[in-house]
Design an enzyme around this catalytic site. Structure first.
Site, short mmCIF file in Angstrom:
data_model
loop_
_atom_site.label_atom_id
_atom_site.label_comp_id
_atom_site.label_asym_id
_atom_site.label_seq_id
_atom_site.Cartn_x
_atom_site.Cartn_y
_atom_site.Cartn_z
N LYS A 54 35.40 29.38 66.60
CA LYS A 54 35.71 28.08 67.22
C LYS A 54 35.69 26.97 66.15
O LYS A 54 36.55 26.09 66.15
CB LYS A 54 34.71 27.79 68.35
CG LYS A 54 34.94 28.68 69.57
CD LYS A 54 33.81 28.64 70.58
CE LYS A 54 34.03 29.69 71.66
NZ LYS A 54 32.91 29.82 72.61
N GLN A 98 27.01 27.66 73.60
CA GLN A 98 27.46 29.06 73.49
C GLN A 98 26.59 29.95 74.40
O GLN A 98 25.37 29.92 74.33
CB GLN A 98 27.38 29.54 72.04
CG GLN A 98 27.93 30.94 71.83
CD GLN A 98 29.41 31.08 72.18
OE1 GLN A 98 30.22 30.24 71.82
NE2 GLN A 98 29.75 32.13 72.93
N ASP A 121 34.07 23.00 78.31
CA ASP A 121 34.17 24.35 78.87
C ASP A 121 34.49 24.31 80.37
O ASP A 121 34.73 25.34 80.98
CB ASP A 121 32.85 25.11 78.66
CG ASP A 121 32.88 26.00 77.43
OD1 ASP A 121 33.97 26.49 77.10
OD2 ASP A 121 31.82 26.18 76.79
#
Ligand code: NAP
Length: 285
Positions: A54, A98, A121
């Site tokens: 990422k 994460q 997200d």
């Protein structure tokens, strides 16, 4: 005839280039460089790879990223305090926690702490609600990536029977929500661990999305001829990465199929960059 292989890597690259162009425009027009702050708690090897990928993708698109590493035994309070400080930091546009978090942490409480405008997200209940109502602020990354892959095949989605295996909050449920939205117009069946005879549902699927987390769970002979097969699964089997679909026989029956790796994975990252750009646009408007 063998299926067309849907090249997620290539499509993700095209998406990333578009994000890079728009990010450059944002920099020129408002002096803003979108900034993603990632939080990695613990030392799970797969998570380390995902976060590194990422960060690399951010750099390629001209986005700024910072990584906050926390020890595996970080307390809930310390993690929440870090998110709260990132929420208040005007230089941070997007916050990524994460997953999975170490087991002693309360994931729901952690994710709910991320400010909805920085929730790239799209896990926050406010963003899930907006998406369900068909007026999304941020689209959930993996399902949004799958939609782009489906569009790339040129096969219309409207009126098709889409079967999703898996009902997680990250993949299965939001995937169903996107496929039933007006404009996508699929008819959706969701299967899960309590669904009897999943093979029978798969055999009716014009579009099959497998998000189970079990290597080669979907057998080749479950695929409806000329179906579009999207394999979300990423499973490590020895040295290899394997999807949730038995690839070689599915390739023979489907019209189009995503490979693992190189299918959905790169698209998830591309959508994360797109959301980070959108967050920066919203915050600087
Ligand atoms: P998850 O939270 O573990 O959910 C798995 C789903 O599969 C659950 O709904 C579960 O049903 C269902 N399931 C498990 N065993 C089953 C069985 N025997 N029969 C039918 N359904 C079964 O996983 P996830 O986060 O959705 O991820 C799924 C896979 O996608 C994993 O391999 C993950 O690594 C991968 N993934 C890939 C990406 C990407 O970018 N490519 C992104 C996210 C996830 P119940 O709800 O009944 O337990």
């Amino acid at each position: 005839m063998a299926a067309r292989i849907i090249d997620g890597k290539l499509i993700a690259e095209q998406c990333r280039e578009l994000t890079a162009t728009k990010a450059a425009q944002l920099k020129t027009s408002r002096g803003v460089v979108p900034h993603l702050a990632a939080i990695l708690a613990g030392d799970d090897p797969a998570s380390q790879v995902y976060v590194r990928n990422k960060e690399r993708a951010c750099a390629k698109a001209g986005l700024h990223s910072t990584l906050h590493r926390l020890p595996a035994d970080v307390s809930q309070q310390e993690l929440i305090a870090l998110i709260q400080s990132l929420n208040q930091d005007p230089s941070v546009n997007g916050i990524l926690v994460q997953l999975p978090l170490p087991r002693h942490l309360n994931t729901t409480q952690v994710l709910d702490t991320v400010h909805p405008l920085k929730d790239v997200d799209a896990f926050h209940p406010e963003n899930v609600g907006l998406m369900l109502q068909g007026r999304p602020r941020f689209l959930p990354c993996t399902p949004a990536g799958v939609m782009q892959l489906l569009h790339s095949t040129g096969t219309p989605i409207a009126g098709k029977h889409a079967v999703i295996i898996g009902r997680s909050d990250i993949v299965g449920k939001p995937m169903a929500a996107l496929l039933i939205q007006k404009g996508a117009d699929a008819t959706v069946t969701i299967c899960h661990s309590r669904t009897p005879d999943i093979a029978a549902f798969c055999r009716q699927a014009d579009i099959l999305v497998a998000a189970v987390g079990i290597p080669e769970f979907v057998r080749g002979d479950w695929i409806k001829p000329d179906a579009v097969v999207i394999d979300v699964g990423i499973n490590r089997v020895g040295e290899r990465l394997v999807g949730d679909v038995e690839y070689a026989p599915a390739l023979e029956k489907a019209a189009a199929i995503t490979p693992v790796p190189g299918g959905v994975g790169p698209m998830t990252i591309a959508m994360l960059l797109q959301n980070t750009l959108k967050a920066a646009e919203l915050q600087s408007a």
